[in-house]
Design an enzyme around this catalytic site. Sequence first.
Site, short mmCIF file in Angstrom:
data_model
loop_
_atom_site.label_atom_id
_atom_site.label_comp_id
_atom_site.label_asym_id
_atom_site.label_seq_id
_atom_site.Cartn_x
_atom_site.Cartn_y
_atom_site.Cartn_z
N TYR A 149 1.03 -1.16 0.09
CA TYR A 149 0.03 -0.45 -0.42
C TYR A 149 0.57 1.08 0.32
O TYR A 149 1.86 1.61 1.01
CB TYR A 149 -1.13 0.13 1.21
CG TYR A 149 -2.08 0.63 1.37
CD1 TYR A 149 -3.08 1.29 0.41
CD2 TYR A 149 -1.52 2.34 2.57
CE1 TYR A 149 -3.74 2.62 0.69
CE2 TYR A 149 -2.60 3.00 2.69
CZ TYR A 149 -3.78 3.46 1.23
OH TYR A 149 -4.41 4.75 1.52
N ASP A 248 9.29 3.68 0.36
CA ASP A 248 8.43 4.10 0.92
C ASP A 248 8.18 3.74 2.70
O ASP A 248 8.43 2.70 2.52
CB ASP A 248 7.18 3.46 0.67
CG ASP A 248 5.77 4.00 1.25
OD1 ASP A 248 5.78 4.27 2.16
OD2 ASP A 248 5.03 3.58 1.17
N LYS A 275 3.34 9.71 8.55
CA LYS A 275 3.14 9.60 9.85
C LYS A 275 3.34 10.13 11.30
O LYS A 275 3.63 11.50 11.41
CB LYS A 275 3.49 8.07 9.51
CG LYS A 275 2.24 7.65 8.66
CD LYS A 275 1.45 5.95 8.90
CE LYS A 275 0.69 4.77 7.95
NZ LYS A 275 -0.81 5.05 8.18
#
Length: 438
Positions: A149, A248, A275
């Site tokens: 994802y 990522d 995040k």
Amino acid sequence: MDSIETAYLEKTPRSRAAFERAGRVMPSVAKGAYYYAPYPVVIDHAEGCHLYDIDGNRYTDFANHHTAQILGHRHPAVLEAAEEQMRRGIAVGAPTGVETELAEELCRRVPSLEKVRFCNSGTEATLHAIRLARGFSGRPKIAKFEGAYHGSHDAVEISVAPDVTKAGPADAPLPVPTTGGMSPRAVEEIIILPYDDETAVERLVATHWSELACVLLDPRAGVLPPRPEFVRAVREITRIHSVLLVFDEIVGFRAGTGGIQEVYGIVPDLSTYGKIVGGGFPVGAFGGRKDIMALLDPAQGPTGFSQSGTFSAHPVTMAAGLAMLRQLTPEAFAHLNALTDRLTTRLQMGFDDAGFAAQIVSSASAFSVYFTDRVPRTYRDLDATDKRNVRRVFLSLLNQGYYLSAGLAMNSLSLPMTEAHIDRLTEATIKAIGEGQS
Ligand SMILES: Cc1ncc(COP(=O)(O)O)c(C=O)c1O
């Protein structure tokens, strides 16, 4: 209705009423990830590693806002930094200097980051990294791994959790859109790679390199920790074929001060963040090689590229993110990683002793529980796990005062946690699986 759900209903009548009220003005919830059946608990306040719901129940928080709240809730340094910035001005439409301090902190921690830019989410970070890769290379397609994802834009929301009957052979997966409404073109612009199979990755990249702008790699494969040799092979394959490698780090930045690329000893061309970098506020960041990032430099005259955003580099986010990163010392990571090892070892021992076909996998102080008797290594392994009791186990944990992510995947630890929290979660999980199976 079974006894686990009955107990949940009895403990959470106010959350139920709040859910019914919300459903009159929203499609049940404010965002998809908030939902689980029969309805989610509604949180009144949070402190340290605990959440308190509107019915007065307390939960130890092992979800940590989709892994972002690595310091737990209301850390005084983060509160003070955000409040101080709010007193000086919330959003002022101009640099304040705090974004430079956060950029310096990131570049100091991560050697591959020569320059960075800020945006509002991990989704935006991967979007901009891909644009840069396409623009820099002049090639149209990207490659990503099956099961990974990278956010919710059309270029990457492909083969995130595909139905394997539609996804082709494991060593040459077909692209499968994740949601309705995506551009039909999106699947034509992507090559899907299999995790844990360097032979297949080499073959696919060698076949497609001349049209590939980048390979996007979440080196945690969701939460599965890939073999270091596999991650190094991906770096080598992309280098040999002159394809940019985008790491990522949106969750992996939890792994240590230099992020997960330091753990694997990899130097990517570009990296994406989100995040924890925002201290609990919405954030994204991307950066890497200065010759690539120069495409975004308006001081060098027109480059044909742009990146901005009303709330990008928001000063309150920048101040909170900087305060959070400053708390994340080598000692803090050592504490989190030791607790993660303890949880992984003890819980797996508990599963094995109880005869449960269950596995805990962890990476970068994030962990998932899967119902299977063999250690999963790829998306296809995860797809084959038994999902039937996941919801019952999750609800049983809530009833016992433990808040995890609803699929039991992508849970995480926070700094205020101690060995006692870990050991109590271990016991509660064994109990929950026993209840969930009966
Ligand atoms: C690895 C990874 N990349 C990208 C994203 C997207 O980030 P955001 O939800 O901030 O858009 C996520 C979100 O969970 C993620 O886990």
